[in-house]
Design an enzyme around this catalytic site. Structure first.
Site, PDB file in Angstrom:
ATOM      1  N   ARG A   1     -41.953 -21.845  24.165  1.00 53.05           N
ATOM      2  CA  ARG A   1     -41.015 -22.926  23.794  1.00 53.05           C
ATOM      3  C   ARG A   1     -41.083 -23.490  22.327  1.00 53.05           C
ATOM      4  O   ARG A   1     -40.556 -24.410  21.801  1.00 53.05           O
ATOM      5  CB  ARG A   1     -41.240 -23.876  25.121  1.00 53.05           C
ATOM      6  CG  ARG A   1     -40.753 -23.394  26.235  1.00 53.05           C
ATOM      7  CD  ARG A   1     -40.996 -24.578  27.162  1.00 53.05           C
ATOM      8  NE  ARG A   1     -41.014 -24.080  28.627  1.00 53.05           N
ATOM      9  CZ  ARG A   1     -41.768 -23.237  29.067  1.00 53.05           C
ATOM     10  NH1 ARG A   1     -43.066 -23.168  28.521  1.00 53.05           N
ATOM     11  NH2 ARG A   1     -41.400 -23.033  30.518  1.00 53.05           N
TER      12      ARG A   1
ATOM     13  N   GLN B   1     -53.541 -21.420  30.483  1.00 51.10           N
ATOM     14  CA  GLN B   1     -52.351 -21.084  31.078  1.00 51.10           C
ATOM     15  C   GLN B   1     -52.118 -19.512  30.425  1.00 51.10           C
ATOM     16  O   GLN B   1     -51.054 -19.100  30.852  1.00 51.10           O
ATOM     17  CB  GLN B   1     -51.183 -21.768  30.836  1.00 51.10           C
ATOM     18  CG  GLN B   1     -51.454 -23.201  31.257  1.00 51.10           C
ATOM     19  CD  GLN B   1     -50.405 -24.197  30.612  1.00 51.10           C
ATOM     20  OE1 GLN B   1     -49.197 -24.556  31.063  1.00 51.10           O
ATOM     21  NE2 GLN B   1     -50.539 -24.953  29.851  1.00 51.10           N
TER      22      GLN B   1
ATOM     23  N   HIS C   1     -52.859 -18.527  35.067  1.00 50.00           N
ATOM     24  CA  HIS C   1     -51.711 -17.810  35.269  1.00 50.00           C
ATOM     25  C   HIS C   1     -51.981 -16.286  35.423  1.00 50.00           C
ATOM     26  O   HIS C   1     -51.182 -15.388  35.316  1.00 50.00           O
ATOM     27  CB  HIS C   1     -50.692 -18.364  34.198  1.00 50.00           C
ATOM     28  CG  HIS C   1     -50.125 -19.664  34.461  1.00 50.00           C
ATOM     29  ND1 HIS C   1     -49.535 -20.199  33.492  1.00 50.00           N
ATOM     30  CD2 HIS C   1     -50.046 -20.298  35.383  1.00 50.00           C
ATOM     31  CE1 HIS C   1     -48.730 -21.466  33.836  1.00 50.00           C
ATOM     32  NE2 HIS C   1     -49.296 -21.539  35.284  1.00 50.00           N
TER      33      HIS C   1
ATOM     34  N   ASN D   1     -51.462 -30.760  19.821  1.00 52.16           N
ATOM     35  CA  ASN D   1     -50.271 -30.045  19.768  1.00 52.16           C
ATOM     36  C   ASN D   1     -49.554 -29.923  18.652  1.00 52.16           C
ATOM     37  O   ASN D   1     -49.570 -31.033  17.794  1.00 52.16           O
ATOM     38  CB  ASN D   1     -49.477 -30.305  20.989  1.00 52.16           C
ATOM     39  CG  ASN D   1     -48.641 -29.167  21.553  1.00 52.16           C
ATOM     40  OD1 ASN D   1     -49.058 -28.164  21.870  1.00 52.16           O
ATOM     41  ND2 ASN D   1     -47.348 -28.999  21.573  1.00 52.16           N
TER      42      ASN D   1
HETATM   43  P1  NAD Z   1     -45.264 -23.358  25.416  1.00 51.76           P
HETATM   44  O1  NAD Z   1     -44.810 -22.211  24.838  1.00 51.76           O
HETATM   45  O2  NAD Z   1     -44.473 -24.064  26.670  1.00 51.76           O
HETATM   46  O3  NAD Z   1     -45.645 -24.457  24.463  1.00 51.76           O
HETATM   47  C1  NAD Z   1     -46.607 -24.132  23.588  1.00 51.76           C
HETATM   48  C2  NAD Z   1     -46.911 -25.438  22.793  1.00 51.76           C
HETATM   49  O4  NAD Z   1     -47.784 -25.137  21.786  1.00 51.76           O
HETATM   50  C3  NAD Z   1     -45.380 -25.808  21.969  1.00 51.76           C
HETATM   51  O5  NAD Z   1     -45.386 -27.241  22.295  1.00 51.76           O
HETATM   52  C4  NAD Z   1     -45.874 -25.677  20.459  1.00 51.76           C
HETATM   53  O6  NAD Z   1     -45.660 -26.841  19.648  1.00 51.76           O
HETATM   54  C5  NAD Z   1     -47.292 -25.601  20.395  1.00 51.76           C
HETATM   55  N1  NAD Z   1     -48.059 -24.909  19.443  1.00 51.76           N
HETATM   56  C6  NAD Z   1     -47.580 -23.691  18.898  1.00 51.76           C
HETATM   57  N2  NAD Z   1     -48.360 -23.225  18.060  1.00 51.76           N
HETATM   58  C7  NAD Z   1     -49.411 -24.027  17.953  1.00 51.76           C
HETATM   59  C8  NAD Z   1     -50.703 -24.193  17.170  1.00 51.76           C
HETATM   60  N3  NAD Z   1     -50.888 -23.345  16.302  1.00 51.76           N
HETATM   61  N4  NAD Z   1     -51.336 -25.393  17.214  1.00 51.76           N
HETATM   62  C9  NAD Z   1     -50.925 -26.204  18.123  1.00 51.76           C
HETATM   63  N5  NAD Z   1     -50.088 -26.220  18.912  1.00 51.76           N
HETATM   64  C10 NAD Z   1     -49.163 -25.093  18.992  1.00 51.76           C
HETATM   65  O7  NAD Z   1     -46.489 -22.813  26.141  1.00 51.76           O
HETATM   66  P2  NAD Z   1     -47.253 -23.226  27.634  1.00 51.76           P
HETATM   67  O8  NAD Z   1     -47.199 -24.684  27.648  1.00 51.76           O
HETATM   68  O9  NAD Z   1     -48.588 -22.355  27.404  1.00 51.76           O
HETATM   69  O10 NAD Z   1     -46.413 -22.703  28.924  1.00 51.76           O
HETATM   70  C11 NAD Z   1     -45.843 -21.348  28.749  1.00 51.76           C
HETATM   71  C12 NAD Z   1     -46.120 -20.574  29.901  1.00 51.76           C
HETATM   72  O11 NAD Z   1     -46.113 -19.095  29.127  1.00 51.76           O
HETATM   73  C13 NAD Z   1     -47.662 -20.376  30.078  1.00 51.76           C
HETATM   74  O12 NAD Z   1     -47.595 -20.263  31.636  1.00 51.76           O
HETATM   75  C14 NAD Z   1     -48.352 -19.442  29.548  1.00 51.76           C
HETATM   76  O13 NAD Z   1     -48.934 -18.491  30.843  1.00 51.76           O
HETATM   77  C15 NAD Z   1     -47.345 -18.290  29.339  1.00 51.76           C
HETATM   78  N6  NAD Z   1     -47.536 -17.752  27.864  1.00 51.76           N
HETATM   79  C16 NAD Z   1     -48.579 -17.482  27.608  1.00 51.76           C
HETATM   80  C17 NAD Z   1     -48.920 -16.767  26.265  1.00 51.76           C
HETATM   81  C18 NAD Z   1     -50.315 -16.228  25.850  1.00 51.76           C
HETATM   82  O14 NAD Z   1     -50.942 -15.596  26.796  1.00 51.76           O
HETATM   83  N7  NAD Z   1     -50.768 -16.245  24.654  1.00 51.76           N
HETATM   84  C19 NAD Z   1     -47.930 -16.578  25.235  1.00 51.76           C
HETATM   85  C20 NAD Z   1     -46.859 -17.040  25.644  1.00 51.76           C
HETATM   86  C21 NAD Z   1     -46.511 -17.766  27.004  1.00 51.76           C
END
Ligand code: NAD
Length: 259
Positions: free
Chosen positions: A35, A102, A122, A221
């Site tokens: 997101r 997550q 997750h 964040n």
């Molecule tokens: P999200 O995408 O909803 O939110 C990510 C947040 O991190 C955003 O608000 C963004 O502004 C912030 N962000 C991005 N880069 C950053 C940085 N370098 N430093 C600090 N903040 C930063 O992610 P979520 O809340 O984890 O929920 C998404 C769901 O998707 C979770 O259930 C997760 O399992 C899954 N997901 C996982 C991965 C992964 O495993 N890397 C990647 C994408 C989604």
């Protein structure tokens, strides 16, 4: 004293610290979040269907597309970054009760976080799980079958539908993992949420549980979250900069000789 110093002081003196991480801690390793401004769903809202178990079970085209994306997932090339490593340092300094992530990318384990203090709530993309019999195997076995020409490989034990061992929307979380995370949130005195938009439930309720039990809440964040106004401190910036800055002082002071 800066806000960073103040939060560092809380981390150094807390009785019990729980850290919750989200996709934002792994963007600096080259894995897009969902997101954020460059998020997978921000750029392609239709991709959200691929994370829904109903579509996955009902539609072979969704499964084929999911296997194609899994084969090319950036997790296979990604390495842990300074944010993941700083959390390992905090754990080794005895400052981490529990790390709840997550993320499904396995990067906390790759960085050296101890499996005993980590909940991948997750699940993980590093294994497959059969939706019928539960048979679990390393993901590379299934990806080799995809590369060899099976676009939607079936379970080798029972023929059921195979999926990464991750929790899709519509699937339940492991109840034991959730109970452990909830208990830790309710008994910690400092809860730190890092790189998560705090929009995916029930995980997003963990910091609320901590607040309701009178713990301090720190949010690290890049963008605002819905809990910012209830947090004791909001550190806006990159996890890969802020976590090492917090850990450095604490780990250094932890190594100072007693007396
Ligand atoms: P999200 O995408 O909803 O939110 C990510 C947040 O991190 C955003 O608000 C963004 O502004 C912030 N962000 C991005 N880069 C950053 C940085 N370098 N430093 C600090 N903040 C930063 O992610 P979520 O809340 O984890 O929920 C998404 C769901 O998707 C979770 O259930 C997760 O399992 C899954 N997901 C996982 C991965 C992964 O495993 N890397 C990647 C994408 C989604």
């Amino acid at each position: 004293m800066t806000l960073l110093d103040e939060v560092g002081g809380w981390i150094a003196t807390a009785r019990s610290i729980v850290v919750l991480t989200g996709a934002g801690i792994s963007t600096e390793s080259g894995i897009p979040d969902f997101r954020g401004p460059d998020g997978v769903w921000t750029r392609d809202p239709a991709a959200e269907r691929l994370s829904n178990i109903g579509y996955y079970v009902a539609d072979e085209r969704v499964r084929r597309e999911s296997w194609r994306r899994r084969s090319e997932h950036p997790a296979w090339r990604a390495r842990p970054n300074a944010g993941h490593r700083a959390l390992v340092e905090l754990e080794r300094a005895g400052r981490l009760e529990l790390l709840v992530t997550q993320n499904i990318d396995g990067l906390h384990l790759a960085a050296g976080s101890s499996p005993d203090r980590l909940i991948e709530i997750h699940g993980t993309i590093r294994d497959t799980a059969c939706l019928s019999c539960g048979d679990r195997r390393p993901m590379p076995e299934a990806l080799a079958r995809v590369r060899a020409g099976e676009p939607d490989p079936a379970c080798l034990v029972c023929g059921g539908i195979l999926k990464s061992a991750t929790v899709s929307f519509g699937q339940n979380l492991d109840p034991r993992a959730l109970t452990r995370a909830e208990a830790a949130a309710e008994t910690c005195d400092l809860f730190v949420a890092v790189g998560t938009s705090l929009t995916v439930y029930p995980v997003a309720r963990l910091p609320e549980r901590a607040l309701d039990a009178s713990a301090r809440l720190v949010i690290i964040n890049a963008e605002p979250t819905q809990l910012d106004d209830r947090a004791d401190a909001v550190l806006r910036g990159r996890a890969g900069d802020l976590l090492p800055a917090l850990a450095t002082g604490i780990v250094a002071s932890d190594r100072r000789p007693l007396g």
